[in-house]
Design a protein around this motif. Structure first.
Motif, PDB file in Angstrom:
ATOM      1  N   TYR A  22       0.886  -1.159   0.000  1.00  0.00           N
ATOM      2  CA  TYR A  22       0.000   0.000   0.000  1.00  0.00           C
ATOM      3  C   TYR A  22       0.925   1.210   0.000  1.00  0.00           C
ATOM      4  O   TYR A  22       1.451   1.570   1.044  1.00  0.00           O
ATOM      5  CB  TYR A  22      -0.880   0.018   1.249  1.00  0.00           C
ATOM      6  N   ARG A  25       3.956   1.163   2.288  1.00  0.00           N
ATOM      7  CA  ARG A  25       3.759   0.170   3.363  1.00  0.00           C
ATOM      8  C   ARG A  25       3.575  -1.233   2.784  1.00  0.00           C
ATOM      9  O   ARG A  25       2.840  -1.422   1.816  1.00  0.00           O
ATOM     10  CB  ARG A  25       2.527   0.552   4.174  1.00  0.00           C
ATOM     11  N   THR A  26       4.253  -2.191   3.409  1.00  0.00           N
ATOM     12  CA  THR A  26       4.127  -3.581   2.958  1.00  0.00           C
ATOM     13  C   THR A  26       2.827  -4.182   3.465  1.00  0.00           C
ATOM     14  O   THR A  26       2.531  -4.102   4.657  1.00  0.00           O
ATOM     15  CB  THR A  26       5.304  -4.417   3.533  1.00  0.00           C
ATOM     16  N   SER A  47      -1.993  -8.414  14.664  1.00  0.00           N
ATOM     17  CA  SER A  47      -2.689  -7.451  13.827  1.00  0.00           C
ATOM     18  C   SER A  47      -1.686  -6.678  12.972  1.00  0.00           C
ATOM     19  O   SER A  47      -0.655  -6.238  13.485  1.00  0.00           O
ATOM     20  CB  SER A  47      -3.460  -6.498  14.743  1.00  0.00           C
ATOM     21  N   GLY A  48      -1.955  -6.562  11.684  1.00  0.00           N
ATOM     22  CA  GLY A  48      -1.063  -5.824  10.787  1.00  0.00           C
ATOM     23  C   GLY A  48       0.042  -6.670  10.185  1.00  0.00           C
ATOM     24  O   GLY A  48       0.913  -6.170   9.479  1.00  0.00           O
ATOM     25  N   SER A  49       0.033  -7.986  10.434  1.00  0.00           N
ATOM     26  CA  SER A  49       1.114  -8.840   9.928  1.00  0.00           C
ATOM     27  C   SER A  49       0.916  -9.222   8.460  1.00  0.00           C
ATOM     28  O   SER A  49       1.810  -9.817   7.857  1.00  0.00           O
ATOM     29  CB  SER A  49       1.238 -10.102  10.791  1.00  0.00           C
ATOM     30  N   GLY A  50      -0.261  -8.909   7.906  1.00  0.00           N
ATOM     31  CA  GLY A  50      -0.465  -9.145   6.472  1.00  0.00           C
ATOM     32  C   GLY A  50      -1.387 -10.305   6.130  1.00  0.00           C
ATOM     33  O   GLY A  50      -1.556 -10.635   4.958  1.00  0.00           O
ATOM     34  N   LYS A  51      -2.015 -10.897   7.131  1.00  0.00           N
ATOM     35  CA  LYS A  51      -2.877 -12.061   6.901  1.00  0.00           C
ATOM     36  C   LYS A  51      -4.036 -11.733   5.962  1.00  0.00           C
ATOM     37  O   LYS A  51      -4.293 -12.448   4.999  1.00  0.00           O
ATOM     38  CB  LYS A  51      -3.446 -12.588   8.236  1.00  0.00           C
ATOM     39  N   SER A  52      -4.741 -10.628   6.279  1.00  0.00           N
ATOM     40  CA  SER A  52      -5.920 -10.273   5.474  1.00  0.00           C
ATOM     41  C   SER A  52      -5.519  -9.854   4.070  1.00  0.00           C
ATOM     42  O   SER A  52      -6.216 -10.176   3.102  1.00  0.00           O
ATOM     43  CB  SER A  52      -6.700  -9.131   6.113  1.00  0.00           C
ATOM     44  N   THR A  53      -4.395  -9.155   3.961  1.00  0.00           N
ATOM     45  CA  THR A  53      -3.926  -8.746   2.631  1.00  0.00           C
ATOM     46  C   THR A  53      -3.673  -9.984   1.779  1.00  0.00           C
ATOM     47  O   THR A  53      -4.106 -10.059   0.622  1.00  0.00           O
ATOM     48  CB  THR A  53      -2.633  -7.906   2.751  1.00  0.00           C
TER      49      THR A  53
HETATM   50  N1  LIG Z   1      -6.196  -0.245   2.836  1.00  0.00           N
HETATM   51  C1  LIG Z   1      -4.977  -0.112   3.356  1.00  0.00           C
HETATM   52  N2  LIG Z   1      -4.267   1.025   3.150  1.00  0.00           N
HETATM   53  C2  LIG Z   1      -3.016   1.170   3.661  1.00  0.00           C
HETATM   54  N3  LIG Z   1      -2.392   0.226   4.391  1.00  0.00           N
HETATM   55  C3  LIG Z   1      -3.046  -0.905   4.618  1.00  0.00           C
HETATM   56  C4  LIG Z   1      -4.379  -1.150   4.135  1.00  0.00           C
HETATM   57  N4  LIG Z   1      -4.768  -2.374   4.527  1.00  0.00           N
HETATM   58  C5  LIG Z   1      -3.743  -2.893   5.237  1.00  0.00           C
HETATM   59  N5  LIG Z   1      -2.725  -2.012   5.296  1.00  0.00           N
HETATM   60  C6  LIG Z   1      -1.430  -2.232   5.965  1.00  0.00           C
HETATM   61  O1  LIG Z   1      -0.863  -3.470   5.524  1.00  0.00           O
HETATM   62  C7  LIG Z   1      -0.266  -4.170   6.602  1.00  0.00           C
HETATM   63  C8  LIG Z   1      -0.912  -5.544   6.719  1.00  0.00           C
HETATM   64  O2  LIG Z   1      -2.286  -5.390   7.131  1.00  0.00           O
HETATM   65  P1  LIG Z   1      -3.340  -6.582   7.163  1.00  0.00           P
HETATM   66  O3  LIG Z   1      -4.685  -5.974   7.412  1.00  0.00           O
HETATM   67  O4  LIG Z   1      -3.171  -7.414   5.958  1.00  0.00           O
HETATM   68  O5  LIG Z   1      -2.858  -7.389   8.438  1.00  0.00           O
HETATM   69  P2  LIG Z   1      -3.647  -8.461   9.306  1.00  0.00           P
HETATM   70  O6  LIG Z   1      -2.608  -9.392   9.811  1.00  0.00           O
HETATM   71  O7  LIG Z   1      -4.745  -9.038   8.519  1.00  0.00           O
HETATM   72  O8  LIG Z   1      -4.228  -7.579  10.487  1.00  0.00           O
HETATM   73  P3  LIG Z   1      -5.659  -7.751  11.227  1.00  0.00           P
HETATM   74  O9  LIG Z   1      -5.574  -9.048  11.983  1.00  0.00           O
HETATM   75  O10 LIG Z   1      -5.712  -6.549  12.113  1.00  0.00           O
HETATM   76  O11 LIG Z   1      -6.707  -7.753  10.156  1.00  0.00           O
HETATM   77  C9  LIG Z   1      -0.438  -3.289   7.829  1.00  0.00           C
HETATM   78  O12 LIG Z   1       0.743  -2.519   8.001  1.00  0.00           O
HETATM   79  C10 LIG Z   1      -1.593  -2.392   7.477  1.00  0.00           C
HETATM   80  O13 LIG Z   1      -1.497  -1.142   8.131  1.00  0.00           O
END
Ligand SMILES: Nc1ncnc2c1ncn2[C@@H]1O[C@H](COP(=O)(O)OP(=O)(O)OP(=O)(O)O)[C@@H](O)[C@H]1O
Length: 259
Positions: A22, A25-26, A47-53
């Motif tokens: 993004y 940001r990774t 949270s924020g480790s990238g799982k949802s991405t």
């Molecule tokens: N729409 C977005 N715009 C900018 N940065 C984003 C966006 N979505 C995620 N990020 C960033 O990407 C990184 C990975 O986020 P992601 O949501 O994939 O993590 P996660 O492990 O799924 O967290 P969670 O458990 O809170 O959902 C984080 O640094 C987050 O801030």
């Protein structure tokens, strides 16, 4: 001639170099993973480790910057949009954390399940309704409520309905994003039991994203640990949880890290 032995031994899904940022940001970076038929791969990380991405890129909800997601010799990321949508409606299923994101709230429970069957080619009204009723029963919803809308259901029932809708087409691969998140602890336990039974009975391959170690301990055969968008450790669930090699995994397992 094709080597069928090799095909039988091939993973169902082969992900290589999956990357999504993004701006600076990774989101996730250079993720490699294989999913084998009938196995549950858990993906954990704070949270924020990238799982949802990662999961969103796999599902096509988000465009990857680089990498490949190969199923049956075909890179899913490069499928034309209609073929991709068809895949998500039949051979793959996505279970959202919030059931309302995966259900049509103004359509009856039976309609929610039937709609997915029709997307998979079913046409006969009577058998669609019968199958929908069977599936409601399978996910412990009284089939007498087949004409009720999900808005009249509790959170746990809605989640079970979303699962019925997703699994009715007997998908090859199910992507699950925190399927028990946001539910009461007792409701979570029942849902986990149900999921475990369905996964086993149907021999489903699942990619399960969660921050809940208890959930992966119960459901996942293999585990992948993510941090700052990258995979830091992977292996059989018991091995990773009972003998974590990476400092971060050790912290995660000892629940020091925030959810
Ligand atoms: N729409 C977005 N715009 C900018 N940065 C984003 C966006 N979505 C995620 N990020 C960033 O990407 C990184 C990975 O986020 P992601 O949501 O994939 O993590 P996660 O492990 O799924 O967290 P969670 O458990 O809170 O959902 C984080 O640094 C987050 O801030």
């Amino acid at each position: 001639m094709e080597n069928t032995q090799f095909q039988d031994d091939a993973p169902l899904l082969k992900v290589r170099g999956l990357t999504r940022s993004y701006w600076a940001r990774t989101g996730c970076a250079e993720v490699d993973l294989d999913v084998w038929p009938g196995e549950v791969l858990g993906i954990v990380g704070e949270s924020g480790s990238g799982k949802s991405t990662l999961l969103s890129c796999l599902a096509g909800h988000l465009e990857a910057d680089a990498g490949s997601v190969v199923q049956g010799g075909e890179d899913v990321l490069r499928l034309p949009e209609p073929a991709r949508r068809r895949l998500m409606r039949t051979d793959w299923a996505y279970i959202h954390q919030h059931a309302r994101d995966g259900l049509r709230m103004n359509v009856s429970a039976g309609g929610n399940v039937g709609e997915r069957m029709m997307a998979g080619g079913a046409r006969h009204y009577g058998s669609i309704r019968d199958t929908a009723a069977d599936w409601l029963q399978r996910v412990e919803i009284d089939p007498a409520r087949i004409d009720d809308r999900p808005t009249a259901f509790s959170g746990g029932m809605q989640q079970r309905l979303q699962i019925a809708r997703g699994l009715v087409t007997a998908p090859k691969l199910v992507l699950m994003d925190e399927p028990t998140g946001g539910l009461d602890v007792s409701v979570q336990a029942r849902l986990l039991d149900l999921l475990r039974g369905l996964v086993r009975d149907m021999g489903l391959a699942v990619i399960l994203v969660t921050h809940d170690i208890g959930v992966v301990r119960l459901l996942a055969d293999r585990l992948m640990v993510m941090r700052h968008g990258r995979v830091v450790e992977a292996g059989l669930t018991d091995r990773v949880l009972d003998d974590p090699q990476h400092d971060y995994t050790q912290l995660l397992v000892s629940s020091v890290l925030p959810a």
